[in-house]
Design an enzyme around this catalytic site. Sequence first.
Site, PDB file in Angstrom:
ATOM      1  N   LYS A  41       0.846  -1.206   0.000  1.00 41.14           N
ATOM      2  CA  LYS A  41       0.000   0.000   0.000  1.00 41.14           C
ATOM      3  C   LYS A  41       0.880   1.254   0.000  1.00 41.14           C
ATOM      4  O   LYS A  41       2.077   1.186   0.343  1.00 41.14           O
ATOM      5  CB  LYS A  41      -0.900  -0.019   1.242  1.00 41.14           C
ATOM      6  CG  LYS A  41      -0.128   0.044   2.554  1.00 41.14           C
ATOM      7  CD  LYS A  41      -1.020  -0.210   3.765  1.00 41.14           C
ATOM      8  CE  LYS A  41      -0.201  -0.163   5.039  1.00 41.14           C
ATOM      9  NZ  LYS A  41      -1.012  -0.518   6.224  1.00 41.14           N
ATOM     10  N   ARG A 139     -10.578   0.254  14.903  1.00 42.75           N
ATOM     11  CA  ARG A 139     -10.469   1.035  13.675  1.00 42.75           C
ATOM     12  C   ARG A 139     -11.408   0.395  12.657  1.00 42.75           C
ATOM     13  O   ARG A 139     -12.615   0.387  12.884  1.00 42.75           O
ATOM     14  CB  ARG A 139      -8.994   1.065  13.227  1.00 42.75           C
ATOM     15  CG  ARG A 139      -8.651   2.183  12.277  1.00 42.75           C
ATOM     16  CD  ARG A 139      -7.151   2.216  11.949  1.00 42.75           C
ATOM     17  NE  ARG A 139      -6.715   1.073  11.137  1.00 42.75           N
ATOM     18  CZ  ARG A 139      -5.464   0.908  10.690  1.00 42.75           C
ATOM     19  NH1 ARG A 139      -4.531   1.787  10.976  1.00 42.75           N
ATOM     20  NH2 ARG A 139      -5.131  -0.141   9.962  1.00 42.75           N
ATOM     21  N   TYR A 273      14.862  30.372   6.554  1.00 45.10           N
ATOM     22  CA  TYR A 273      13.723  31.147   7.063  1.00 45.10           C
ATOM     23  C   TYR A 273      13.705  31.232   8.581  1.00 45.10           C
ATOM     24  O   TYR A 273      13.849  30.230   9.277  1.00 45.10           O
ATOM     25  CB  TYR A 273      12.413  30.503   6.605  1.00 45.10           C
ATOM     26  CG  TYR A 273      12.179  30.550   5.120  1.00 45.10           C
ATOM     27  CD1 TYR A 273      12.264  31.742   4.409  1.00 45.10           C
ATOM     28  CD2 TYR A 273      11.856  29.387   4.430  1.00 45.10           C
ATOM     29  CE1 TYR A 273      12.022  31.778   3.035  1.00 45.10           C
ATOM     30  CE2 TYR A 273      11.607  29.406   3.064  1.00 45.10           C
ATOM     31  CZ  TYR A 273      11.701  30.604   2.368  1.00 45.10           C
ATOM     32  OH  TYR A 273      11.464  30.621   1.026  1.00 45.10           O
ATOM     33  N   MET A 321      10.662  24.442   1.572  1.00 47.89           N
ATOM     34  CA  MET A 321       9.871  23.597   0.679  1.00 47.89           C
ATOM     35  C   MET A 321      10.738  22.716  -0.218  1.00 47.89           C
ATOM     36  O   MET A 321      10.437  21.546  -0.440  1.00 47.89           O
ATOM     37  CB  MET A 321       8.949  24.460  -0.190  1.00 47.89           C
ATOM     38  CG  MET A 321       8.007  23.646  -1.059  1.00 47.89           C
ATOM     39  SD  MET A 321       6.925  24.670  -2.070  1.00 47.89           S
ATOM     40  CE  MET A 321       5.855  25.406  -0.852  1.00 47.89           C
TER      41      MET A 321
HETATM   42  C1  LIG Z   1      -0.270  -1.624   6.813  1.00 45.01           C
HETATM   43  C2  LIG Z   1      -0.889  -2.898   7.157  1.00 45.01           C
HETATM   44  C3  LIG Z   1      -0.116  -4.048   7.388  1.00 45.01           C
HETATM   45  C4  LIG Z   1       1.383  -4.028   7.466  1.00 45.01           C
HETATM   46  O1  LIG Z   1       1.744  -3.402   8.689  1.00 45.01           O
HETATM   47  P1  LIG Z   1       3.294  -3.280   9.118  1.00 45.01           P
HETATM   48  O2  LIG Z   1       3.246  -2.744  10.489  1.00 45.01           O
HETATM   49  O3  LIG Z   1       3.894  -2.306   8.153  1.00 45.01           O
HETATM   50  O4  LIG Z   1       3.859  -4.622   9.004  1.00 45.01           O
HETATM   51  C5  LIG Z   1      -0.771  -5.246   7.600  1.00 45.01           C
HETATM   52  N1  LIG Z   1      -2.120  -5.296   7.606  1.00 45.01           N
HETATM   53  C6  LIG Z   1      -2.898  -4.202   7.428  1.00 45.01           C
HETATM   54  C7  LIG Z   1      -4.362  -4.320   7.482  1.00 45.01           C
HETATM   55  C8  LIG Z   1      -2.309  -2.966   7.195  1.00 45.01           C
HETATM   56  O5  LIG Z   1      -3.084  -1.895   7.015  1.00 45.01           O
END
Ligand SMILES: *Cc1c(COP(=O)(O)O)cnc(C)c1O
Length: 384
Positions: A41, A139, A273, A321
């Site tokens: 992801k 969650r 800055y 930036m």
């Molecule tokens: C991001 C994610 C993972 C991987 O998590 P890590 O801590 O990076 O190993 C596994 N399962 C779900 C549902 C996630 O969102």
Amino acid sequence: MNENVTAPLRARAEIDLAALKANVRSLRAHAPGAAFMAVVKADAYGHGMLPVARAAKAAGAEWIGTATPEEALALRAAGVEGRIMCWLWVPGGPWREAVEAGLDLSVSGMWALREVVAAARESGRTARIQLKADTGLGRNGCLPADWPELVRESLAAQRAGHVTVTGLWSHFACADEPGHPATAAQLAAFREMVGYAEGEGITPEVRHIANSPGTLTLPETHFDLVRPGIAMYGISPSPELGTPEDFGLRPVMTLKASLALVKHAPGGLGVSYGHHYVTPGPTTLGLVPLGYADGIPRHASGTGPVLIGGKRRTVAGRVAMDQFVVDLGGDEPAVGDEAVLFGPGDRGEPTAEDWAAASGTIAYEIVTRIGSRVPRVYVDEGGA
Ligand SMILES: *Cc1c(COP(=O)(O)O)cnc(C)c1O
């Protein structure tokens, strides 16, 4: 590193695919009885989704995991075959495209089940779904009180030929904190929710809950499949658990830039800055052409570490930036010389973990936030 790569002049993130593949093999050895889902992801945590997915599959990953369906569909469109699962849906999402692409779709509640069943009907296909239990992350996922309805209705949809329930799964809240009581509680809740669903007649192909810390440190969480993300990129899920080397992992991303300017400066010169850094005496300054638009945290102003000419330097004043300055203490590296922000750490350079500590965040965020203006350059020492 393979120096045959054409080096973009300003900056680049080198992605060591040989290290990535070695990390996959190392993680598989931690969970020998389980299938492996490579979590790619968020553009593979900033490393580049497609090259990472291909490398992970080459190293034996049977599954690819993404958050959004758009990510999973992009992989399929690029020719990635086999099992791909995605888990972050909203109403009106691309259910039909996902069903037709043969993805495994996470279902966390009744609204999602209704949408996937409608998509399956329209396409005349059977959707592969995985029911997500909220075992205590609080969650996404289905809470225990709502689980019987989701299980019952999923079974009805399965009997009608609209879906196959291929998995039962959940996600940890505190697995990166050794001995945290929430982990044992979640594991017990997961066993109970899986037991209930199986008792009602669901026969999942895979049951899974282990993220990176679970894969590395909690064998009792491995079940049929593990889903490591950050560890595959060679970063420890938490410094408290251990270093990457402790787990047989090697950081995959090295972030470098070419010095855009080196100049002599008098004492008392306000730098960047707000003038939060003032040269303490005559010195030399180096300009690094990376800034918060590239994902360098502005919170690393005055603290971020950089390796230049074999020496560790620190961001002087604010990260802007597009650029930041380092005090070179009188040294005179050439314009164009390399500044290494982070890498594996064994050539004197800082690590993503060092940047996380310098900016009050986690190494996950450091690599993931590197922006699209920084080209990813793939190196693969091959057979390593
Ligand atoms: C991001 C994610 C993972 C991987 O998590 P890590 O801590 O990076 O190993 C596994 N399962 C779900 C549902 C996630 O969102």
